[in-house]
Design a protein around this motif. Structure first.
Motif, PDB file in Angstrom:
ATOM      1  N   VAL A 194     -53.618  13.432 -24.358  1.00 27.56           N
ATOM      2  CA  VAL A 194     -53.650  14.251 -25.571  1.00 27.56           C
ATOM      3  C   VAL A 194     -54.627  15.395 -25.343  1.00 27.56           C
ATOM      4  O   VAL A 194     -55.597  15.269 -24.592  1.00 27.56           O
ATOM      5  CB  VAL A 194     -54.070  13.395 -26.791  1.00 27.56           C
ATOM      6  CG1 VAL A 194     -55.467  12.820 -26.600  1.00 27.56           C
ATOM      7  CG2 VAL A 194     -53.959  14.167 -28.085  1.00 27.56           C
ATOM      8  N   LYS A 195     -54.364  16.547 -25.951  1.00 24.73           N
ATOM      9  CA  LYS A 195     -55.227  17.714 -25.798  1.00 24.73           C
ATOM     10  C   LYS A 195     -56.530  17.528 -26.566  1.00 24.73           C
ATOM     11  O   LYS A 195     -56.584  16.819 -27.577  1.00 24.73           O
ATOM     12  CB  LYS A 195     -54.519  18.978 -26.308  1.00 24.73           C
ATOM     13  CG  LYS A 195     -53.224  19.309 -25.582  1.00 24.73           C
ATOM     14  CD  LYS A 195     -53.461  19.663 -24.131  1.00 24.73           C
ATOM     15  CE  LYS A 195     -52.148  20.076 -23.452  1.00 24.73           C
ATOM     16  NZ  LYS A 195     -52.330  20.407 -22.019  1.00 24.73           N
ATOM     17  N   ILE A 196     -57.583  18.198 -26.083  1.00 28.00           N
ATOM     18  CA  ILE A 196     -58.908  18.082 -26.682  1.00 28.00           C
ATOM     19  C   ILE A 196     -59.487  19.465 -26.968  1.00 28.00           C
ATOM     20  O   ILE A 196     -59.384  20.374 -26.152  1.00 28.00           O
ATOM     21  CB  ILE A 196     -59.860  17.316 -25.744  1.00 28.00           C
ATOM     22  CG1 ILE A 196     -59.532  15.830 -25.747  1.00 28.00           C
ATOM     23  CG2 ILE A 196     -61.315  17.517 -26.148  1.00 28.00           C
ATOM     24  CD1 ILE A 196     -60.405  15.034 -24.803  1.00 28.00           C
ATOM     25  N   ASP A 197     -60.088  19.602 -28.144  1.00 25.68           N
ATOM     26  CA  ASP A 197     -60.916  20.761 -28.467  1.00 25.68           C
ATOM     27  C   ASP A 197     -62.350  20.276 -28.607  1.00 25.68           C
ATOM     28  O   ASP A 197     -62.604  19.274 -29.291  1.00 25.68           O
ATOM     29  CB  ASP A 197     -60.480  21.403 -29.788  1.00 25.68           C
ATOM     30  CG  ASP A 197     -59.265  22.301 -29.637  1.00 25.68           C
ATOM     31  OD1 ASP A 197     -58.739  22.397 -28.508  1.00 25.68           O
ATOM     32  OD2 ASP A 197     -58.826  22.870 -30.663  1.00 25.68           O
TER      33      ASP A 197
ATOM     34  N   THR B 136     -46.687   8.320 -30.452  1.00 19.30           N
ATOM     35  CA  THR B 136     -47.792   9.135 -29.958  1.00 19.30           C
ATOM     36  C   THR B 136     -47.527  10.626 -30.124  1.00 19.30           C
ATOM     37  O   THR B 136     -48.458  11.421 -30.059  1.00 19.30           O
ATOM     38  CB  THR B 136     -48.052   8.847 -28.462  1.00 19.30           C
ATOM     39  OG1 THR B 136     -46.830   9.030 -27.732  1.00 19.30           O
ATOM     40  CG2 THR B 136     -48.530   7.417 -28.280  1.00 19.30           C
ATOM     41  N   ASN B 137     -46.281  11.009 -30.347  1.00 24.07           N
ATOM     42  CA  ASN B 137     -45.967  12.431 -30.500  1.00 24.07           C
ATOM     43  C   ASN B 137     -46.555  13.004 -31.782  1.00 24.07           C
ATOM     44  O   ASN B 137     -46.621  14.221 -31.957  1.00 24.07           O
ATOM     45  CB  ASN B 137     -44.456  12.650 -30.482  1.00 24.07           C
ATOM     46  CG  ASN B 137     -43.751  11.898 -31.589  1.00 24.07           C
ATOM     47  OD1 ASN B 137     -43.959  10.696 -31.768  1.00 24.07           O
ATOM     48  ND2 ASN B 137     -42.889  12.575 -32.333  1.00 24.07           N
TER      49      ASN B 137
ATOM     50  N   ILE C 117     -53.145   2.540 -28.574  1.00 27.07           N
ATOM     51  CA  ILE C 117     -52.004   3.346 -29.008  1.00 27.07           C
ATOM     52  C   ILE C 117     -50.877   3.329 -27.977  1.00 27.07           C
ATOM     53  O   ILE C 117     -49.724   3.082 -28.311  1.00 27.07           O
ATOM     54  CB  ILE C 117     -52.440   4.796 -29.292  1.00 27.07           C
ATOM     55  CG1 ILE C 117     -53.598   4.806 -30.296  1.00 27.07           C
ATOM     56  CG2 ILE C 117     -51.264   5.607 -29.813  1.00 27.07           C
ATOM     57  CD1 ILE C 117     -53.323   4.091 -31.599  1.00 27.07           C
ATOM     58  N   LEU C 118     -51.224   3.588 -26.705  1.00 27.88           N
ATOM     59  CA  LEU C 118     -50.204   3.501 -25.662  1.00 27.88           C
ATOM     60  C   LEU C 118     -49.859   2.049 -25.343  1.00 27.88           C
ATOM     61  O   LEU C 118     -48.831   1.772 -24.734  1.00 27.88           O
ATOM     62  CB  LEU C 118     -50.678   4.212 -24.390  1.00 27.88           C
ATOM     63  CG  LEU C 118     -50.983   5.707 -24.516  1.00 27.88           C
ATOM     64  CD1 LEU C 118     -51.388   6.269 -23.164  1.00 27.88           C
ATOM     65  CD2 LEU C 118     -49.777   6.457 -25.063  1.00 27.88           C
TER      66      LEU C 118
END
Length: 275
Positions: A69-72, A173-174, A242-243
């Motif tokens: 997943v992307k992170i900021d 997860t999407n 989650i996965l």
């Protein structure tokens, strides 16, 4: 949130990591500081301003971590770059990590249906419940507004089908597109966390772990993690909860620099008789 698992000592935890060879860092440490290939600043191991290895550390010898997943990462403007571990995430997972310096941050109000904020607090929920919020939000009809709150209410009176949705969260997860972490001292977080652009986001808290950070803030519990530790543990929880997969060190290289620097400092303290 407390973990039911027995606690692991700091040394034991780091010693069990499956990280890539750190010979390149050992070699660079013996040579001393080197230049950043972008800004020419003198640094050790990497440039915390440009997020690249220094000239004495070949880029190809640094592991690349692919995140699910992307992170900021939102940095407080007064956070000292050279003391922060946030740069580790950008260096090691550069394709999946974006750095922002507050107040220059995105308008997350428009992403409320696909983003979670990792931050403990009275409204924080578990990772699984956080994903369930997003699922409920996205499954609502678009023409039905959410009353009184941007964040959907987690229905505690779940039907059998709702409960099944949580149990099969790995298939959903999407719904989660991005995770936000705040990089600052705990005393500096109030201004960022109260920003209107972050209001309405689902806040999630991690399973409680103890920090191994050598710059732990005095007077704070040892469950206050450094930024790279928080990111690492989030990915481990995400992978397992989650996965729904067994964890086999897939994200251990996020602690590639952290574990090496911890060992350096621990050995230096031992040599000085401070341990």
């Amino acid at each position: 949130m407390s973990s039911n698992k027995p606690s692991i000592s700091r040394n034991e935890l780091l010693d069990k990591l499956k990280v890539s060879s750190q010979v390149v860092l050992e070699t660079a440490q013996k040579k001393g500081r080197s230049k950043c290939p972008k800004c020419n600043s003198s640094r050790m191991f990497y440039c915390y301003s440009c997020y690249v290895p220094v000239e004495s550390v070949p880029h190809e010898d640094i592991p690349i971590v692919k995140l699910p997943v992307k992170i900021d990462i939102i940095k407080h403007p007064n956070e000292t770059d050279g003391k922060s571990t946030a740069a580790h995430a950008k260096l090691l997972a550069h394709e999946d990590v974006t750095m922002y310096t507050y107040p220059s941050i995105p308008d997350y109000d428009k992403q409320v249906h696909e983003v979670v904020l990792v931050f403990p607090g009275p409204s924080a929920v578990s990772l699984k419940d956080g994903l369930q919020y997003l699922i409920q939000y996205n499954n609502q009809k678009k023409d039905i507004p959410i009353p009184d709150c941007k964040r959907p209410r987690l229905d505690t009176d779940k039907s059998e089908s709702d409960d099944k949705t949580i149990k099969t969260a790995g298939e959903n997860t999407n719904y989660l597109k991005k995770v936000i972490f705040i990089d600052s001292t705990w005393n500096q977080t109030n201004k960022i966390i109260s920003d209107e652009r972050l209001q309405g986001l689902v806040s999630v808290e991690l399973t409680e772990r103890k920090t191994s950070f050598w710059r732990h803030q005095k007077g704070s519990p040892d469950t206050y993690l450094s930024t790279i530790e928080a990111i690492y543990y989030f990915m481990v929880d995400y992978h397992m909860q989650i996965l729904e997969k067994d964890y086999n060190g897939e994200y251990d290289n996020l602690l590639f620099f952290f574990s090496f620097m911890y060992t350096l400092i621990r050995d230096a303290k031992k040599a000085a008789g401070k341990l």
